[in-house]
Design a protein around this motif. Structure first.
Motif, PDB file in Angstrom:
ATOM      1  N   VAL A 141      -7.603   5.955   2.132  1.00 45.90           N
ATOM      2  CA  VAL A 141      -7.727   4.650   1.775  1.00 45.90           C
ATOM      3  C   VAL A 141      -6.231   3.896   1.846  1.00 45.90           C
ATOM      4  O   VAL A 141      -6.639   3.130   2.825  1.00 45.90           O
ATOM      5  CB  VAL A 141      -8.950   4.347   0.519  1.00 45.90           C
ATOM      6  CG1 VAL A 141      -9.279   2.630   0.831  1.00 45.90           C
ATOM      7  CG2 VAL A 141      -9.886   5.578   0.872  1.00 45.90           C
ATOM      8  N   LEU A 142      -5.496   4.054   1.214  1.00 49.68           N
ATOM      9  CA  LEU A 142      -4.126   3.230   0.890  1.00 49.68           C
ATOM     10  C   LEU A 142      -3.460   3.006   2.469  1.00 49.68           C
ATOM     11  O   LEU A 142      -3.297   2.379   2.652  1.00 49.68           O
ATOM     12  CB  LEU A 142      -3.419   3.538  -0.643  1.00 49.68           C
ATOM     13  CG  LEU A 142      -3.631   2.647  -1.164  1.00 49.68           C
ATOM     14  CD1 LEU A 142      -5.434   3.312  -1.299  1.00 49.68           C
ATOM     15  CD2 LEU A 142      -2.945   2.169  -2.762  1.00 49.68           C
ATOM     16  N   VAL A 191     -16.930  -5.672   1.431  1.00 49.74           N
ATOM     17  CA  VAL A 191     -17.218  -3.896   1.383  1.00 49.74           C
ATOM     18  C   VAL A 191     -15.889  -3.365   0.845  1.00 49.74           C
ATOM     19  O   VAL A 191     -15.345  -2.572   0.411  1.00 49.74           O
ATOM     20  CB  VAL A 191     -18.228  -3.350   2.374  1.00 49.74           C
ATOM     21  CG1 VAL A 191     -17.871  -2.285   2.747  1.00 49.74           C
ATOM     22  CG2 VAL A 191     -19.563  -3.226   1.535  1.00 49.74           C
ATOM     23  N   GLY A 192     -15.133  -4.590   2.380  1.00 51.25           N
ATOM     24  CA  GLY A 192     -13.793  -3.618   2.326  1.00 51.25           C
ATOM     25  C   GLY A 192     -12.558  -3.355   1.361  1.00 51.25           C
ATOM     26  O   GLY A 192     -12.086  -2.747   0.971  1.00 51.25           O
ATOM     27  N   ALA A 250      -9.612   2.561  -4.397  1.00 49.85           N
ATOM     28  CA  ALA A 250      -9.646   3.903  -4.267  1.00 49.85           C
ATOM     29  C   ALA A 250      -7.829   3.277  -4.846  1.00 49.85           C
ATOM     30  O   ALA A 250      -8.447   4.513  -5.257  1.00 49.85           O
ATOM     31  CB  ALA A 250      -9.391   3.823  -2.728  1.00 49.85           C
ATOM     32  N   PHE A 251      -7.789   2.788  -4.868  1.00 53.37           N
ATOM     33  CA  PHE A 251      -5.822   2.270  -5.760  1.00 53.37           C
ATOM     34  C   PHE A 251      -5.947   2.218  -7.171  1.00 53.37           C
ATOM     35  O   PHE A 251      -5.571   2.812  -7.447  1.00 53.37           O
ATOM     36  CB  PHE A 251      -5.242   1.101  -4.963  1.00 53.37           C
ATOM     37  CG  PHE A 251      -4.434   0.715  -5.915  1.00 53.37           C
ATOM     38  CD1 PHE A 251      -2.918   1.890  -6.043  1.00 53.37           C
ATOM     39  CD2 PHE A 251      -3.825   0.244  -6.574  1.00 53.37           C
ATOM     40  CE1 PHE A 251      -1.923   1.494  -7.194  1.00 53.37           C
ATOM     41  CE2 PHE A 251      -2.908  -0.446  -7.320  1.00 53.37           C
ATOM     42  CZ  PHE A 251      -1.993   0.833  -7.805  1.00 53.37           C
ATOM     43  N   PHE A 276     -18.120   1.353  -5.970  1.00 52.61           N
ATOM     44  CA  PHE A 276     -18.009   2.019  -4.254  1.00 52.61           C
ATOM     45  C   PHE A 276     -19.782   1.093  -3.191  1.00 52.61           C
ATOM     46  O   PHE A 276     -18.995   0.317  -2.688  1.00 52.61           O
ATOM     47  CB  PHE A 276     -17.677   2.700  -3.524  1.00 52.61           C
ATOM     48  CG  PHE A 276     -16.065   3.268  -4.064  1.00 52.61           C
ATOM     49  CD1 PHE A 276     -15.266   2.988  -3.938  1.00 52.61           C
ATOM     50  CD2 PHE A 276     -16.220   4.138  -4.696  1.00 52.61           C
ATOM     51  CE1 PHE A 276     -14.073   2.957  -3.558  1.00 52.61           C
ATOM     52  CE2 PHE A 276     -14.899   4.717  -5.286  1.00 52.61           C
ATOM     53  CZ  PHE A 276     -13.955   4.160  -5.000  1.00 52.61           C
ATOM     54  N   MET A 334      -5.397   1.884   5.658  1.00 56.59           N
ATOM     55  CA  MET A 334      -4.791   0.070   5.062  1.00 56.59           C
ATOM     56  C   MET A 334      -4.002   0.181   5.504  1.00 56.59           C
ATOM     57  O   MET A 334      -3.615  -1.409   6.710  1.00 56.59           O
ATOM     58  CB  MET A 334      -5.811   0.032   4.118  1.00 56.59           C
ATOM     59  CG  MET A 334      -6.935   0.163   3.029  1.00 56.59           C
ATOM     60  SD  MET A 334      -7.732  -1.468   3.538  1.00 56.59           S
ATOM     61  CE  MET A 334      -9.744  -0.867   3.166  1.00 56.59           C
ATOM     62  N   PHE A 385     -12.984  -1.724  -1.736  1.00 55.26           N
ATOM     63  CA  PHE A 385     -12.914  -0.374  -1.448  1.00 55.26           C
ATOM     64  C   PHE A 385     -11.248   0.128  -1.436  1.00 55.26           C
ATOM     65  O   PHE A 385     -10.671   0.763  -1.787  1.00 55.26           O
ATOM     66  CB  PHE A 385     -13.307   0.083   0.314  1.00 55.26           C
ATOM     67  CG  PHE A 385     -13.310   1.480   0.531  1.00 55.26           C
ATOM     68  CD1 PHE A 385     -13.019   3.045  -0.403  1.00 55.26           C
ATOM     69  CD2 PHE A 385     -13.332   1.325   2.456  1.00 55.26           C
ATOM     70  CE1 PHE A 385     -13.187   3.465   0.424  1.00 55.26           C
ATOM     71  CE2 PHE A 385     -13.256   2.721   2.401  1.00 55.26           C
ATOM     72  CZ  PHE A 385     -13.300   4.077   1.400  1.00 55.26           C
ATOM     73  N   LEU A 386     -10.812  -0.701  -0.797  1.00 54.90           N
ATOM     74  CA  LEU A 386      -9.218  -0.704  -0.877  1.00 54.90           C
ATOM     75  C   LEU A 386      -8.786  -0.980  -2.094  1.00 54.90           C
ATOM     76  O   LEU A 386      -8.186  -0.032  -2.840  1.00 54.90           O
ATOM     77  CB  LEU A 386      -8.249  -2.170  -0.375  1.00 54.90           C
ATOM     78  CG  LEU A 386      -6.955  -2.294  -0.802  1.00 54.90           C
ATOM     79  CD1 LEU A 386      -6.174  -1.180  -0.301  1.00 54.90           C
ATOM     80  CD2 LEU A 386      -6.527  -3.379   0.635  1.00 54.90           C
ATOM     81  N   ALA A 437      -8.810   9.393  -2.217  1.00 55.00           N
ATOM     82  CA  ALA A 437      -8.214   7.749  -2.968  1.00 55.00           C
ATOM     83  C   ALA A 437      -7.454   7.371  -2.022  1.00 55.00           C
ATOM     84  O   ALA A 437      -6.744   6.089  -1.712  1.00 55.00           O
ATOM     85  CB  ALA A 437      -8.330   8.021  -4.419  1.00 55.00           C
ATOM     86  N   ILE A 456      -8.701   3.797  -8.656  1.00 53.79           N
ATOM     87  CA  ILE A 456      -9.375   5.482  -9.208  1.00 53.79           C
ATOM     88  C   ILE A 456      -8.067   5.776  -9.714  1.00 53.79           C
ATOM     89  O   ILE A 456      -7.458   6.767 -10.466  1.00 53.79           O
ATOM     90  CB  ILE A 456     -10.054   5.635  -8.808  1.00 53.79           C
ATOM     91  CG1 ILE A 456      -9.992   6.105  -7.581  1.00 53.79           C
ATOM     92  CG2 ILE A 456     -11.381   5.517  -8.938  1.00 53.79           C
ATOM     93  CD1 ILE A 456     -10.772   6.727  -6.480  1.00 53.79           C
ATOM     94  N   MET A 479     -18.183   8.728  -0.271  1.00 56.25           N
ATOM     95  CA  MET A 479     -18.705   8.891  -1.898  1.00 56.25           C
ATOM     96  C   MET A 479     -18.988  10.318  -1.857  1.00 56.25           C
ATOM     97  O   MET A 479     -19.075  10.830  -3.028  1.00 56.25           O
ATOM     98  CB  MET A 479     -19.383   8.072  -2.458  1.00 56.25           C
ATOM     99  CG  MET A 479     -19.135   6.671  -2.741  1.00 56.25           C
ATOM    100  SD  MET A 479     -20.729   5.323  -2.324  1.00 56.25           S
ATOM    101  CE  MET A 479     -21.779   5.781  -1.861  1.00 56.25           C
ATOM    102  N   CYS A 535       0.835  -1.195   0.186  1.00 57.80           N
ATOM    103  CA  CYS A 535      -0.003   0.192  -0.386  1.00 57.80           C
ATOM    104  C   CYS A 535       0.682   1.604   0.205  1.00 57.80           C
ATOM    105  O   CYS A 535       0.515   1.955  -0.941  1.00 57.80           O
ATOM    106  CB  CYS A 535      -0.656  -0.046   1.518  1.00 57.80           C
ATOM    107  SG  CYS A 535      -2.348  -1.682   0.847  1.00 57.80           S
TER     108      CYS A 535
END
Lengths: 467, 467, 467
Positions: free
Chosen positions: B270-271, A98-99, A106-107, A80, B274, A102-103, B267, A109, B239, A23
């Motif tokens: 989020v990374l 869901v998680g 997000a990466f 999402f 995590m 999301f991860l 975005a 995009i 969102m 990450c």
């Protein structure tokens, strides 16, 4: 091996250093690359006032933001919440669904903004971005979310991030070939997003075939509440699909038309899905798996043609057919794919995205080939298919041929790319779980104490539910 | 004292007359004040046809409604579904989370329309409202929802209504000082909404410190499904945050730019969230508390600067840093605040709103101080910072100084205001529950029979789950 | 008859051939009728470029799509997620609530496009559709969703489809009488949608009276999580109601004003609902039934008048009153209707839609009758009430009279239509469940194994929860 499920076997699924490393490394790479390449497009830059004068615009409302932002937000929700919650149907994999969605999104995009930017928005050494880039990045990531559906519950978050990196890259190349080299129309992405994403995911899951997956069979189902959570995903995908298919269409009639066609197709799809869901079950009961998924096939299947003059009744036909194909797929094809072809497709993306995606590509080719100046009007005809510049002499039937070629290219990219990426993901370094721990949040997530024990208590097949 | 949990102790939590009285009195006050003061603004008034001619507008689309209404609806969803569901993570406080958030927000927006109206939309003795006022009212209430997060589960609905009345008032004063007196830019509210709201809430919860709160420790956690409900809140906040930060920016490029910057920041956030969530847990497992909250810090931290030329890579940096700070906060600061400073922060707003809000204020000050005519263009520079009239001579570095002053003022208002309001809320007349009944819907809500007994059965530590 | 609940009695509820037959027949009919009648309107047709020139429009942004599409999507969410999830409060009928709502709405919008199209968009033998038609189709189906609330849990999906067919037809006739013959204003549908839909549904449920319904009494309640699912529905209806009431208003100030009035009315409604919910329960505890439903009455009650110069304080008054009426209805009227009038109203639509709908019609009539050129401006007055052509000489008081007549017509259509349709639905061929199987998904849905047994285990009154 008395309680194999809670022993974790020989596999090391600990993410403590691997996941943070991936990450953080990738986020640093994004920052550097964005620093070098990404800037605001003219409509988002503070120089806009001067730009407006040059472009002879009289009002701020002419900024592309106001044409596309509402659609962008709807697409954002689809990626999402839509995809994320659609996959929460598994009884013990809601956090992962869901998680991880999301991860990876997000990466994805961020990487998509770069990849698509280099191909489509590169000017004087800089990628200039605006709201349309955000939509396209979401679209690109949508194809990863689709592929995620095939391997849901069977991969580690690192595998998902690795897959995202490669799939976004391949997606962008494929999209460039289709849109720029073949000059194909595909605003709703039947080919670029659904066909490519689904066959890519199916190939990956084939390569990652787990022969002992029946060891976690009891966790592959849903429970009552998880099916309701999944319906949140379904409905948001279904409701906002008109925005998805119209988000990057030309301003004006094309966006308007895309939304109407998609609305019609999806409405028809619900009825045929319900019909076949009831018809194909022994007692005529409806199956939530079909309602959650096949009702969406109508959106996939008009992805290419929605901005064309498909007409509302054409949309109803396409939606009806795709609902049938998709539901039949869930009942007959999915078990066949698993038992004969060793394709373990957790969410049934073959039925929701692959087949309807192919239908969408074909319907698009036919609709393009059947276009006439009479139906579109002289100007509308040129505008709809962008028959300008070097494409000035292209005829509808030739366009139809190129559209068909787009399907073939997407399939090839998906199969070859999926095989290679699947091979990479098979390396024993990514920390995926053993077969008996698949579909179980406990592997990668802190799961609240008491419910876990409760769930264990309920689902443990070796122990009666009440003593 | 065998079953203290179900005895209610000495505290009288019955709302039968107090809550109706407060609600009805205040609603009557709202009706009277609205009757005296509130009227439609020019763009919502039936005289608009004449107004349009006077303003030389050629089309109805120039009505501010079309510039801001989609963003308004997104913000509206954030306040009611976003904040409401984010707080449903507690296993037995879902009704209170969603329901009391609904109550206080519905009251707050009415009072905010008045307070903000008197400060900003007062003409000839009337407050003239339009869609921008609705957004600002939602924003103002957002700061109350934030503060609610700190005291979640520990207060009565009357206390929440009293706090809302005072906090909206103080918010409006603070906002007036910042926006009008200091001429500070803060479109996404890093200072006015997040910093003020969070430190206000933290001060209130400090004053209301409950030494025996560990008596309801077993109810302070989540269960599997409640974590999924909370993710609905998280995702809608995440969102729609681009809409939040761009909703009241200038038409055109500023709204466009705000959305892009926020998209990028979130975005990246989020990374890093995590990464640190996995890194800071012993077994490397991800923690839903972090995913639900720290992923949003990126939106808070670009609240001030999003409409400036922060640039996409700047946004990635800010988002990355705030995700790290926020996650670290949940792991280390929250326990410290509770044990050492006696700040019991149910939702961890210190990590999600307070620290990222400060970051946002500072980033805003720096971005403003670093602004140049070269980057913004001559006109864009003046427009972005509104360097007109008496502010014509303000330089970027002075603006940066005023921005920084805005942070300090917001903090002071929050501490002083929070202390006073906390003192008022400590009066023993508001019907708050005893420590052992905190985080329990049963106190203020009719809870469905069988699940309650079931839950009691499951969570009662004195009784085995199965006999 | 030891375990009557799981025997299905004499009733044949198998849908295997009946439901598919109805769905497929009707979808084929839709395709044929759309093929014959439905085409794109000018703003969605590829000839738009030429049209634009003829209409002297300078920009694509003048396309009606950009005025109404964001509101359309909000309305779409209200119909499918709003109504669908609002009805998931029942502990064992979540699939039916969300799934059947999905089915009937997806069919209904197709039939509504045709019915409303023939009445309002019929030109040269074709129905020309655009985004406004989509909104109106959703509105029309909204009235069916309302009626569904009264019979929720007691009917088969085929009955729902039959009811939808007839109700959409009657709705369209009633709407035509009101809007075209009486020239009544009703943009938010207090009369056409809510009053008509609710009294239609109440009449149907009266005709379908089930004397033995107490046999399924234990399933008529909610459980903790189902109440939270229902709150998703509530909040989306509440948040997007400003879009509902403004979606088809005139461009510009009328849309703007509708949104503001609805926002205010709904905010006030929450406070009075909370007040009365607490006041009317013995222990002063809030009841989720009220919060889920009565808080929405404010949106219903300004449906007719929101686009008029109701003024913000007028909206607060209307919202306050309707919240009180609705809550009182749930506490006193619903039991009365059931015990004395044999009206079994599962969701209490009498309180949420019928009474507030009547209030809305009356407030609309009064607001119209009280209109003056002074308040509206000369042009605004004519535009707001469309006093052009043959209606040029209509005065406000006459308009008020016609508005009142609209209420009466809607009521008559609802009673007569509901009685006839109720009679049709009483035929013993539609496969509805026996009284002891009502409110139970198991009848028409494949329900996940383990939770079903678990639920059975928990709720079976003959068996203790733990042995």
């Amino acid at each position: 091996i008395e309680r194999p499920r809670h022993q974790g076997m020989a596999k090391n699924t600990c993410m403590r250093w691997r996941l943070p490393l991936v990450c953080l490394l990738w986020e640093v790479a994004m920052i550097v690359l964005f620093g070098v390449f990404v800037r605001f497009g003219a409509e988002a830059d503070a120089h806009w006032e001067e730009e407006k004068r040059e472009m002879n615009l009289t009002s701020d409302i002419e900024n592309d933001f106001y044409f596309r932002y509402p659609s962008f937000q709807d697409v954002h929700v689809m990626i999402f919440v839509g995809f994320g919650f659609l996959m929460t149907f598994l009884k013990r994999y809601g956090f992962g669904a869901v998680g991880f969605n999301f991860l990876l999104a997000a990466f994805g995009i961020q990487w998509a903004l770069l990849m698509q930017g280099w191909f489509h928005s590169f000017k004087n050494g800089k990628i200039l971005i605006g709201v349309e880039n955000l939509i396209n990045a979401d679209f690109c990531v949508g194809s990863v979310c689709i592929a995620f559906g095939a391997i849901l519950g069977k991969t580690s978050p690192i595998q998902l991030l690795v897959m995202t990196l490669f799939q976004v890259t391949l997606f962008s190349v494929n999209e460039y070939i289709l849109l720029n080299l073949l000059h194909v129309k595909d605003a709703g992405g039947s080919m670029t997003i659904h066909t490519f994403g689904a066959y890519f995911g199916l190939t990956v899951t084939r390569v990652l075939y787990r022969p002992n997956l029946e060891q976690s069979k009891d966790k592959q189902g849903s429970v009552y509440h998880s099916d309701l959570f999944a319906m949140i995903g379904t409905l948001y995908l279904w409701m906002y699909w008109p925005s998805f298919n119209s988000a990057i269409s030309d301003h004006g009639d094309a966006q308007h038309r895309s939304a109407i066609n998609t609305y019609c197709s999806l409405a028809a799809c619900v009825l045929t899905t319900m019909a076949f869901s009831s018809m194909l079950q022994k007692k005529g009961k409806l199956d939530m798996v079909h309602i959650q998924n096949a009702t969406l096939a109508g959106g996939v299947a008009v992805g290419t043609s929605a901005e064309m003059m498909l007409t509302p009744y054409g949309s109803l036909i396409v939606g009806s057919v795709s609902g049938i194909v998709s539901t039949v797929g869930y009942v007959y094809f999915t078990p066949f794919l698993e038992s004969r072809l060793h394709i373990q497709d957790t969410c049934g993306i073959h039925n929701l995205h692959a087949m309807p995606g192919l239908i969408g590509g074909i319907v698009g080719a036919i609709t393009a080939a059947a276009a006439t100046e009479d139906v579109y009007g002289k100007e509308g005809f040129i505008k709809a298919f962008d028959f300008t510049g070097v494409y000035q002499t292209r005829t509808p039937s030739i366009q139809g041929g190129f559209q068909a070629a787009g399907i073939v290219v997407s399939l090839l990219m998906a199969f070859v790319g999926g095989a290679i990426v699947g091979g990479i993901l098979k390396l024993p370094i990514w920390g995926d779980a053993a077969a008996e721990n698949c579909f179980e949040d406990d592997v990668y997530w802190e799961v609240p104490e008491d419910e876990e024990s409760d769930a264990y208590h309920m689902h443990n097949p070796d122990k009666p539910a009440s003593p």
